[in-house]
Design an enzyme around this catalytic site. Structure first.
Site, PDB file in Angstrom:
ATOM      1  N   GLU A  10     -17.794  -4.307  24.407  1.00 36.27           N
ATOM      2  CA  GLU A  10     -17.007  -5.534  24.554  1.00 36.27           C
ATOM      3  C   GLU A  10     -15.751  -5.538  23.684  1.00 36.27           C
ATOM      4  O   GLU A  10     -14.663  -5.898  24.145  1.00 36.27           O
ATOM      5  CB  GLU A  10     -17.876  -6.756  24.212  1.00 36.27           C
ATOM      6  CG  GLU A  10     -19.033  -6.992  25.162  1.00 36.27           C
ATOM      7  CD  GLU A  10     -20.304  -6.268  24.753  1.00 36.27           C
ATOM      8  OE1 GLU A  10     -21.327  -6.470  25.422  1.00 36.27           O
ATOM      9  OE2 GLU A  10     -20.263  -5.502  23.751  1.00 36.27           O
ATOM     10  N   HIS A  23      -4.014   3.230  -3.648  1.00 34.77           N
ATOM     11  CA  HIS A  23      -4.205   2.753  -2.271  1.00 34.77           C
ATOM     12  C   HIS A  23      -3.457   1.451  -2.002  1.00 34.77           C
ATOM     13  O   HIS A  23      -2.667   1.375  -1.057  1.00 34.77           O
ATOM     14  CB  HIS A  23      -5.688   2.551  -1.976  1.00 34.77           C
ATOM     15  CG  HIS A  23      -5.943   1.874  -0.664  1.00 34.77           C
ATOM     16  ND1 HIS A  23      -6.080   2.570   0.520  1.00 34.77           N
ATOM     17  CD2 HIS A  23      -6.058   0.557  -0.331  1.00 34.77           C
ATOM     18  CE1 HIS A  23      -6.270   1.714   1.509  1.00 34.77           C
ATOM     19  NE2 HIS A  23      -6.265   0.481   1.018  1.00 34.77           N
ATOM     20  N   HIS A  33     -28.341 -15.959  24.560  1.00 30.87           N
ATOM     21  CA  HIS A  33     -27.307 -15.818  25.576  1.00 30.87           C
ATOM     22  C   HIS A  33     -26.635 -17.149  25.942  1.00 30.87           C
ATOM     23  O   HIS A  33     -25.735 -17.167  26.776  1.00 30.87           O
ATOM     24  CB  HIS A  33     -27.898 -15.191  26.838  1.00 30.87           C
ATOM     25  CG  HIS A  33     -28.150 -13.716  26.723  1.00 30.87           C
ATOM     26  ND1 HIS A  33     -28.881 -13.168  25.701  1.00 30.87           N
ATOM     27  CD2 HIS A  33     -27.741 -12.674  27.494  1.00 30.87           C
ATOM     28  CE1 HIS A  33     -28.933 -11.850  25.857  1.00 30.87           C
ATOM     29  NE2 HIS A  33     -28.246 -11.521  26.931  1.00 30.87           N
ATOM     30  N   HIS A  61       0.839  -1.200   0.000  1.00 26.96           N
ATOM     31  CA  HIS A  61       0.000   0.000   0.000  1.00 26.96           C
ATOM     32  C   HIS A  61       0.877   1.253   0.000  1.00 26.96           C
ATOM     33  O   HIS A  61       1.239   1.765   1.069  1.00 26.96           O
ATOM     34  CB  HIS A  61      -0.915   0.006   1.217  1.00 26.96           C
ATOM     35  CG  HIS A  61      -1.839  -1.162   1.296  1.00 26.96           C
ATOM     36  ND1 HIS A  61      -1.413  -2.421   1.675  1.00 26.96           N
ATOM     37  CD2 HIS A  61      -3.172  -1.275   1.024  1.00 26.96           C
ATOM     38  CE1 HIS A  61      -2.443  -3.257   1.651  1.00 26.96           C
ATOM     39  NE2 HIS A  61      -3.517  -2.592   1.263  1.00 26.96           N
TER      40      HIS A  61
END
Length: 659
Positions: free
Chosen positions: A411, A261, A473, A27
């Protein structure tokens, strides 16, 4: 910009072009576009010593947009790190120190492994938080021996990733004013102009987080960048510097387009670029005057010597604090750690408590925290459920030191921030959520394992045992998936003793992370002798045995109790079994063949029992596995265990069929 600064920046552009071209991969656009920003930071502000990349009080530099790795490799080479030109010529090749993305522990001067976008800035939040907390803990009047900044380069990709929101929001709340991020605002990503899918007002976004925002900085003027950094250093907030740039700056035909890029410029365009920027040197050749301009060895040595002098005074005045800081930055444990663990294990055996292993985990934290001032706990808004706090912990706040972080419902951010704390040094971070939400954290867990750092991930509510919350869950597949991560030690203990050993093993582990898996429901204490207790550290051991055993029951966590009950039922019928508790398959698998064969002998049928998917267990040549190969159901835990055949009666029936 002066001609000297221009030449310094063009050296980066040339090295990036040449290395990517030689590798035929990479890159070049970002290094070429951010070269002038690098001159403004590395040439004027960065406090570091190339001859001692691990100097305690160095500034931390994070290349969050890690695909532009040649920018960092060029900087490390030019400023004097042990990264010779032959390594740049070997860019992206097998066993080189110049991998496709920066890798911690491989290249001197690389502070964290980056590439998965958004994690670098999040690691940097952890580093800046560690710096702030250590400064609050150890600095004394007139002796600021913890005093450095964390700098981040990042692009649009990092800002589009949701983790950047998680981390930068928390950084603003905690006022991490020594965190300075420089945004490569070039308006281009792989698919083209980002205005079509990333049209938000990014400066306003960061102002809303509580950051100091410096807008409209010319990213191709090193002096303007330097002035913005100087201003940022005076802020009482983290700073976001908006640097307007052109991707692939210097390329006559490709600059400002997505074509530069992630692909080599090609020989024709490289020649045109050399002519356009006035770079007359052959590939990988840097003139001595430019090396001299970049060389940071003398300045770095002087900065470190000045700090060493200050630290010498600090050591004389505050010998205990100096020794403690050095110990913690080296990652060494206190001399009395092992004795503390042994005393606590004796206490577990004496109390013989039947409690949930999440509570057993909290009890272990309570016992270890007094001898581990480096403990830095936390939870993603589930402290009361995960039980990662302890009686003497103190909450981290913007205006006060603490050792327990309320991460909020973040999280992924929590896990990557923990990695940054671990990378910075001085603290052993642990953070918790429900096991089912480990998916949100997945890539940060993987990065911890890749970097071999001591992050401790705590996951509670580990199975269908959480009951009525239902299949959303009930994490039936998560333990198995965590075990698949190379270098991740996964522990699922069955009682207070195994929980204590799991914590001790995670803390003592210096070369990788651990995932500790705990139950919501109560698990009965299992009596064992001293030899068996020590064998827990091997990941799997014989918990109950009989010389006439006709089968082996292998179980983890809450299902060990099922194995024990099944053994009692079978004993009444004259059928003897061996019970193997395997709290950590990853640790067990590292043991010698002789030990593993002694635990799992040939010739006896093996039946595994775990409240999760069964696929993982077949590698132990099991005859049968009792598990859960569907999503769960919403019902009380006891009902679910019967529904899924996780009962002593069902296991006993399987044993009869296998022998």
């Amino acid at each position: 910009m002066s001609s000297k600064q221009t030449n310094m920046a063009n050296a980066i552009r040339a090295l990036a072009m040449d290395a990517v071209q030689q590798a035929n991969s990479g890159h070049p656009g970002m290094p070429m576009g951010m070269a002038d920003i690098a001159v403004g930071l590395w040439g004027e502000h960065l406090q570091h010593n190339p001859k001692n990349p691990l100097w305690m009080n160095r500034d931390r530099f994070v290349l969050s947009n890690g695909h532009g790795s040649m920018l960092l490799y060029a900087l490390l080479h030019l400023t004097g790190y042990d990264l010779p030109m032959k390594e740049l010529k070997n860019f992206r090749q097998l066993h080189s120190k110049t991998a496709g993305h920066p890798e911690y522990g491989i290249t001197p001067g690389v502070e964290t492994t980056t590439g998965p976008l958004g994690q670098g800035i999040t690691n940097a939040v952890g580093m800046a938080l560690a710096e702030k907390l250590l400064a609050q803990e150890f600095n004394k009047p007139g002796l600021d021996i913890v005093d450095h900044h964390t700098y981040v380069f990042l692009g649009d990709g990092c800002l589009m990733e949701g983790i950047s929101h998680e981390a930068c929001s928390l950084a603003g709340t905690l006022k991490l004013n020594k965190l300075i991020a420089l945004w490569d605002d070039n308006g281009i990503s792989i698919d083209g102009k980002v205005i079509n899918w990333f049209a938000e007002d990014t400066p306003k976004r960061f102002e809303a987080y509580g950051w100091n925002v410096i807008r409209d900085v010319n990213g191709h003027d090193a002096n303007a960048v330097s002035a913005a950094i100087a201003k940022a250093k005076r802020s009482d907030k983290p700073t976001f510097i908006c640097c307007k740039t052109s991707i692939g700056q210097g390329s006559p035909n490709l600059a400002g387009t997505d074509k530069v890029h992630g692909a080599p410029l090609g020989a024709v365009e490289i020649a045109a670029t050399r002519a356009a920027i006035g770079w007359t040197y052959p590939p990988f050749e840097i003139p001595q005057d430019i090396y001299d301009a970049w060389d940071a060895k003398r300045k770095g040595a002087a900065s470190e010597a000045e700090w060493n002098s200050k630290f010498s005074t600090y050591r004389s005045t505050y010998p205990h604090e100096a020794k403690e800081l050095e110990r913690r930055m080296l990652g060494e444990l206190p001399a009395n750690f092992d004795k503390t663990v042994e005393a606590y294990l004796f206490n577990c055996a004496t109390k013989a408590e039947t409690i949930a292993t999440r509570k057993a985990s909290q009890n272990a934290i309570e016992a270890l925290a007094p001898v581990l001032p480096e403990f830095m706990g936390g939870s993603a808004d589930l402290t009361g459920s995960n039980l990662t706090n302890w009686s003497t912990c103190k909450a981290v706040r913007a205006d006060q030191w603490g050792n327990h972080i309320n991460y909020g419902v973040r999280e992924f951010g929590m896990s990557a921030i923990m990695n940054g704390i671990a990378l910075h040094g001085g603290y052993i971070p642990f953070g918790a959520t429900f096991l089912t939400f480990s998916d949100y954290s997945r890539n940060a867990l993987r990065m911890a394992a890749l970097m071999k750092i001591r992050s401790i991930f705590v996951f509670t509510h580990d199975s269908i045992g959480l009951g009525e919350d239902g299949p959303t869950h009930q994490s039936v597949e998560h333990v198995a998936s965590l075990r698949l991560i190379p270098n991740m030690d996964v522990w699922r203990p069955c009682d207070t003793t195994e929980s204590a050993v799991a914590w001790a093993a995670a803390v003592k582990r210096h070369n990788g992370p651990s995932s500790l898996i705990f139950s919501r429901q109560n698990c009965p204490f299992v009596k064992r002798d001293a030899k068996q207790t020590q064998a827990i550290y091997k990941g799997g051991y014989v918990m109950r045995d009989d010389k006439n055993a006709q089968a082996v029951l292998i179980a983890t966590g809450s299902e060990v109790a099922i194995a024990l009950d099944a053994a009692e039922l079978l004993k009444k019928e004259g059928i003897a079994v061996r019970i193997v508790s395997m709290p950590s398959t990853s640790v067990f698998d590292k043991q010698s063949k002789a030990y593993k064969d002694s635990v799992l002998p040939e010739g006896l049928p093996r039946i595994a029992i775990e409240a999760g998917v069964t696929d993982y267990w077949w590698k132990y040549a099991c005859s049968a596995v009792h598990g859960v190969d569907t999503f769960g159901e919403s019902a009380p835990a006891g009902v679910l265990y019967k529904h899924f055949g996780l009962t002593a009666e069902a296991v006993a029936k399987t044993v009869r069929q296998c022998i």
